[in-house]
Design a protein around this motif. Structure first.
Motif, PDB file in Angstrom:
ATOM      1  N   ASP A 231      -3.356  13.893  32.470  1.00  0.00           N
ATOM      2  CA  ASP A 231      -2.899  14.952  33.379  1.00  0.00           C
ATOM      3  C   ASP A 231      -2.053  14.380  34.517  1.00  0.00           C
ATOM      4  OD1 ASP A 231      -4.193  16.827  31.903  1.00  0.00           O
ATOM      5  OD2 ASP A 231      -5.871  17.123  33.292  1.00  0.00           O
ATOM      6  N   ARG A 232      -2.489  13.236  35.048  1.00  0.00           N
ATOM      7  CA  ARG A 232      -1.744  12.638  36.157  1.00  0.00           C
ATOM      8  C   ARG A 232      -0.343  12.219  35.711  1.00  0.00           C
ATOM      9  NH1 ARG A 232      -4.247  11.771  41.130  1.00  0.00           N
ATOM     10  NH2 ARG A 232      -2.058  11.537  41.659  1.00  0.00           N
ATOM     11  N   VAL A 233      -0.241  11.732  34.476  1.00  0.00           N
ATOM     12  CA  VAL A 233       1.083  11.336  33.959  1.00  0.00           C
ATOM     13  C   VAL A 233       1.952  12.575  33.759  1.00  0.00           C
ATOM     14  CG1 VAL A 233       2.296  10.385  31.969  1.00  0.00           C
ATOM     15  CG2 VAL A 233       0.319   9.184  32.903  1.00  0.00           C
ATOM     16  N   THR A 234       1.414  13.595  33.101  1.00  0.00           N
ATOM     17  CA  THR A 234       2.243  14.783  32.833  1.00  0.00           C
ATOM     18  C   THR A 234       2.598  15.499  34.144  1.00  0.00           C
ATOM     19  OG1 THR A 234       0.217  15.960  32.271  1.00  0.00           O
ATOM     20  CG2 THR A 234       1.519  15.193  30.448  1.00  0.00           C
ATOM     21  N   ALA A 235       1.665  15.507  35.103  1.00  0.00           N
ATOM     22  CA  ALA A 235       1.929  16.179  36.382  1.00  0.00           C
ATOM     23  C   ALA A 235       2.987  15.449  37.210  1.00  0.00           C
ATOM     24  CB  ALA A 235       0.634  16.301  37.193  1.00  0.00           C
TER      25      ALA A 235
ATOM     26  N   ALA B   9      -1.046  14.444  21.685  1.00  0.00           N
ATOM     27  CA  ALA B   9       0.014  15.056  20.870  1.00  0.00           C
ATOM     28  C   ALA B   9       0.758  16.123  21.674  1.00  0.00           C
ATOM     29  CB  ALA B   9      -0.591  15.667  19.613  1.00  0.00           C
ATOM     30  N   GLY B  10       2.071  16.100  21.579  1.00  0.00           N
ATOM     31  CA  GLY B  10       2.880  17.124  22.246  1.00  0.00           C
ATOM     32  C   GLY B  10       3.102  16.869  23.724  1.00  0.00           C
ATOM     33  N   LYS B  11       2.572  15.750  24.247  1.00  0.00           N
ATOM     34  CA  LYS B  11       2.752  15.475  25.680  1.00  0.00           C
ATOM     35  C   LYS B  11       3.873  14.471  25.937  1.00  0.00           C
ATOM     36  CE  LYS B  11      -2.054  16.518  26.862  1.00  0.00           C
ATOM     37  NZ  LYS B  11      -3.350  15.939  27.266  1.00  0.00           N
ATOM     38  N   GLY B  12       4.572  14.087  24.859  1.00  0.00           N
ATOM     39  CA  GLY B  12       5.770  13.265  25.030  1.00  0.00           C
ATOM     40  C   GLY B  12       5.524  11.788  25.274  1.00  0.00           C
ATOM     41  N   PHE B  13       4.392  11.283  24.833  1.00  0.00           N
ATOM     42  CA  PHE B  13       4.128   9.848  24.996  1.00  0.00           C
ATOM     43  C   PHE B  13       4.709   9.043  23.835  1.00  0.00           C
ATOM     44  CE2 PHE B  13       0.694  11.417  27.729  1.00  0.00           C
ATOM     45  CZ  PHE B  13       0.705  10.494  28.757  1.00  0.00           C
ATOM     46  N   GLU B  14       5.324   7.922  24.180  1.00  0.00           N
ATOM     47  CA  GLU B  14       5.631   6.927  23.155  1.00  0.00           C
ATOM     48  C   GLU B  14       4.499   5.900  23.186  1.00  0.00           C
ATOM     49  OE1 GLU B  14       8.761   3.338  22.110  1.00  0.00           O
ATOM     50  OE2 GLU B  14       9.031   4.488  23.952  1.00  0.00           O
TER      51      GLU B  14
ATOM     52  N   GLY C 208       1.859  10.361  48.863  1.00  0.00           N
ATOM     53  CA  GLY C 208       2.572  11.249  47.943  1.00  0.00           C
ATOM     54  C   GLY C 208       3.497  10.519  46.975  1.00  0.00           C
ATOM     55  N   LEU C 209       3.552  11.018  45.737  1.00  0.00           N
ATOM     56  CA  LEU C 209       4.390  10.389  44.696  1.00  0.00           C
ATOM     57  C   LEU C 209       5.869  10.526  45.040  1.00  0.00           C
ATOM     58  CD1 LEU C 209       3.057  11.249  41.127  1.00  0.00           C
ATOM     59  CD2 LEU C 209       3.771   9.024  41.943  1.00  0.00           C
TER      60      LEU C 209
END
Lengths: 118, 173
Positions: free
Chosen positions: B19-23, B54-59, B172-173
């Motif tokens: 979640d932290r990566v996708t967010a 799956a579907g979250k765009g990770f290589e 903050g990122l």
């Protein structure tokens, strides 16, 4: 539903009784017994490989139940395959219950820490 | 930015790390897989994690050891799963001497190359059991490593029942 988690002997049951105003006669060790406080979920999960439908049924009857579970995932990976599966099942079941719970509380050294809800 | 996410077995720490990566909104996402797929249980664990991602765009980049020399896309969001596997592979599979240093050099490489690095750790330190000297030696080295990674991390979280508890909040990122 309230989910209370924490290590062994941390004061979860005492906190649950204080919180609910109930006494020990209202505490059960399996959802089939259908009492307001379900203690030692982790022990019941040893003999229940597919717990979610039974817990669903319990929560339909008792939407305000208090469920207590020892945290068991914070150690060395067990040598025995069944122990590993049980430990994983306890963790996943608690994740599912926490998602559904109104409140999640972790009791540490007798001190409650609210992780979700009021 | 380095985030360190720990928790017990089945605590939901991987889902939170994803979640932290996708967010983060970073489109280039690398999943650094450290586990060597031994046995049916290992395969099942890997399959479960693949399905989650799956579907979250990770290589997926396989890296059982020698993280410092892994080519990682510059500016990506990198998710390393997990610290214990990587350390065990270095400790048992290469050599105990310098195992922690090799892991820490690898993490510094990730942190300096990726825009966001998320490291998944494992809480193995609270079961109150006694173990043989060899296991205890490994456990202590692993615990030291977890503290080192927490010290270098901008944000540190423990995940309990799928709920993150913030131990150190990153800026903050």
């Amino acid at each position: 539903m309230t989910l209370i988690i924490g290590g062994v002997g941390q004061g979860k049951l005492r906190y649950a009784l204080e919180l609910s105003g109930l006494d020990a006669s209202q505490v059960c060790d399996s959802p089939e017994e259908n009492k307001p406080i379900l203690n030692h979920l982790e022990t019941w999960l040893k003999r229940s490989e597919h717990p979610l439908p039974i817990l669903e049924d319990f929560l339909t009857k008792r939407p305000d139940a208090v469920i207590l579970c020892d945290e068991v995932g914070c150690g060395v990976v067990p040598m025995d395959r069944e122990d590993r599966a049980w430990r994983e099942r306890v963790g996943r079941t608690c994740c599912t219950l926490a998602e559904r719970a109104d409140r999640v509380v972790r009791v540490y050294c007798g001190i409650p820490m609210v992780l979700k809800g009021e | 930015m380095l985030l360190f996410i720990t928790g017990g077995s089945g605590s939901g720490k991987s889902a939170y790390a994803e979640d932290r990566v996708t967010a983060s909104g970073i489109a280039c996402r690398a999943y650094i897989a450290t586990m060597e797929p031994f046995g049916a249980e290992g395969q099942a664990r890997i399959a479960r994690h693949r399905k989650m991602r799956a579907g979250k765009g990770f290589e997926t980049l396989e890296c059982p050891r020698d993280l410092a020399n892994l080519p990682v896309p510059v500016g990506c969001a990198a998710l390393l799963e997990d610290l214990t596997n990587l350390f065990a592979n270095e400790w048992f599979g290469s050599s105990q001497k310098g195992a922690a240093e090799r892991v820490l050099r690898g993490l510094a490489h990730l942190r300096d190359t990726a825009a966001l690095t998320v490291v998944v750790g494992n809480d193995l330190f609270a079961d109150g059991m006694d173990y043989d000297a060899e296991t205890l030696c490994y456990l202590h080295a692993l615990a030291d490593l977890h503290r080192e990674v927490a010290a270098m991390a901008d944000g540190v979280y423990e995940v309990v029942c799928g709920i993150p508890i913030c131990l150190r909040k990153e800026a903050g990122l």
